[in-house]
Design a protein around this motif. Structure first.
Motif, PDB file in Angstrom:
ATOM      1  N   UNK A 112       0.854  -1.189   0.000  1.00 43.08           N
ATOM      2  CA  UNK A 112       0.000   0.000   0.000  1.00 43.08           C
ATOM      3  C   UNK A 112       0.888   1.236   0.000  1.00 43.08           C
ATOM      4  N   UNK A 113       0.594   2.192  -0.871  1.00 36.93           N
ATOM      5  CA  UNK A 113       1.271   3.491  -0.892  1.00 36.93           C
ATOM      6  C   UNK A 113       0.224   4.590  -0.961  1.00 36.93           C
ATOM      7  N   UNK A 114       0.465   5.673  -0.233  1.00 35.53           N
ATOM      8  CA  UNK A 114      -0.441   6.820  -0.259  1.00 35.53           C
ATOM      9  C   UNK A 114       0.038   7.836  -1.287  1.00 35.53           C
ATOM     10  N   UNK A 115      -0.918   8.395  -2.042  1.00 36.22           N
ATOM     11  CA  UNK A 115      -0.608   9.479  -2.975  1.00 36.22           C
ATOM     12  C   UNK A 115      -0.435  10.751  -2.166  1.00 36.22           C
ATOM     13  N   UNK A 116       0.391  11.665  -2.570  1.00 38.09           N
ATOM     14  CA  UNK A 116       1.231  11.606  -3.769  1.00 38.09           C
ATOM     15  C   UNK A 116       2.402  10.661  -3.543  1.00 38.09           C
ATOM     16  N   UNK A 117       2.823  10.000  -4.622  1.00 40.92           N
ATOM     17  CA  UNK A 117       3.930   9.050  -4.535  1.00 40.92           C
ATOM     18  C   UNK A 117       5.139   9.595  -5.274  1.00 40.92           C
ATOM     19  N   UNK A 118       6.268   9.075  -4.917  1.00 41.23           N
ATOM     20  CA  UNK A 118       7.510   9.454  -5.588  1.00 41.23           C
ATOM     21  C   UNK A 118       8.083   8.217  -6.269  1.00 41.23           C
ATOM     22  N   UNK A 119       8.991   8.444  -7.192  1.00 41.15           N
ATOM     23  CA  UNK A 119       9.675   7.331  -7.841  1.00 41.15           C
ATOM     24  C   UNK A 119      10.419   6.508  -6.793  1.00 41.15           C
ATOM     25  N   UNK A 120      11.014   7.192  -5.816  1.00 37.45           N
ATOM     26  CA  UNK A 120      11.753   6.490  -4.765  1.00 37.45           C
ATOM     27  C   UNK A 120      10.846   5.556  -3.964  1.00 37.45           C
ATOM     28  N   UNK A 121       9.659   6.030  -3.607  1.00 37.38           N
ATOM     29  CA  UNK A 121       8.723   5.204  -2.829  1.00 37.38           C
ATOM     30  C   UNK A 121       8.279   3.980  -3.631  1.00 37.38           C
ATOM     31  N   UNK A 122       7.982   4.183  -4.903  1.00 35.66           N
ATOM     32  CA  UNK A 122       7.580   3.056  -5.746  1.00 35.66           C
ATOM     33  C   UNK A 122       8.744   2.074  -5.876  1.00 35.66           C
ATOM     34  N   UNK A 123       9.937   2.598  -6.105  1.00 40.40           N
ATOM     35  CA  UNK A 123      11.100   1.725  -6.257  1.00 40.40           C
ATOM     36  C   UNK A 123      11.336   0.905  -4.991  1.00 40.40           C
ATOM     37  N   UNK A 124      11.203   1.531  -3.826  1.00 43.48           N
ATOM     38  CA  UNK A 124      11.385   0.806  -2.564  1.00 43.48           C
ATOM     39  C   UNK A 124      10.377  -0.334  -2.436  1.00 43.48           C
TER      40      UNK A 124
END
Length: 171
Positions: A112-124
């Protein structure tokens, strides 16, 4: 953090907002993801999952136009084809109310990720899926999906169930 070559990865992005799909496509492309498919609805997502056998990950919003993203997660986890049923599902949403998070987790979301997301968060999160894949479990007819326990620790205390006496060694 270890760098991974994601050029062989295929991701299905499900979001009703064209602008958000484009942002996620750009972020994933920047991370080197090889194939990125974007759709706006559950119907489109299920069609793509049937058409493309190479999809490795589903990224979905919870707030979809006509149906709930939780319905998509359930449809994936209940699918007759194992390759679809076992796909990691990463929820990326602005709806971070606890009941929504719990509902997506209980439907079988992997991360689960909360918006807004960053490339770093997605990559992690992608690295987490690669390095620490969660085993799938089935609990009767109540749940099928990734094991929801994050840490597997051995319990060091006494019996925790309502006053049951500890087992005594036999003489």
């Amino acid at each position: 953090m270890k760098a991974y070559d994601l050029s062989g990865m295929s991701v299905l992005v499900v979001d009703p907002n064209t602008f958000m799909r484009d942002i996620l496509r750009e972020l994933l492309d920047g991370l080197g993801v090889g194939q990125i498919l974007g759709v706006k609805s559950i119907a489109d997502a299920t069609n793509r999952l049937a058409e493309y056998e190479s999809i490795d990950l589903v990224l979905t919003e919870l707030d979809l136009d006509t149906r709930d993203g939780v319905d998509l997660i359930r449809a994936i986890r209940e699918h007759r084809e194992q390759r679809i049923r076992m796909l990691p599902v990463l929820v990326i949403t602005a709806d971070t109310r606890m009941p929504r998070i719990v509902a997506s987790r209980d439907a079988g979301a992997t991360e689960f990720l909360a918006k807004p997301v960053s490339a770093e968060a997605i990559y992690k999160r992608l690295v987490q899926l690669i390095e620490r894949p969660r085993p799938f479990v089935r609990v009767d007819d109540e749940y099928f999906g990734p094991d929801r326990r994050r840490q597997m620790r051995e319990f060091m205390g006494g019996e925790r169930r309502g006053g049951l006496p500890e087992a005594q060694p036999r003489a």
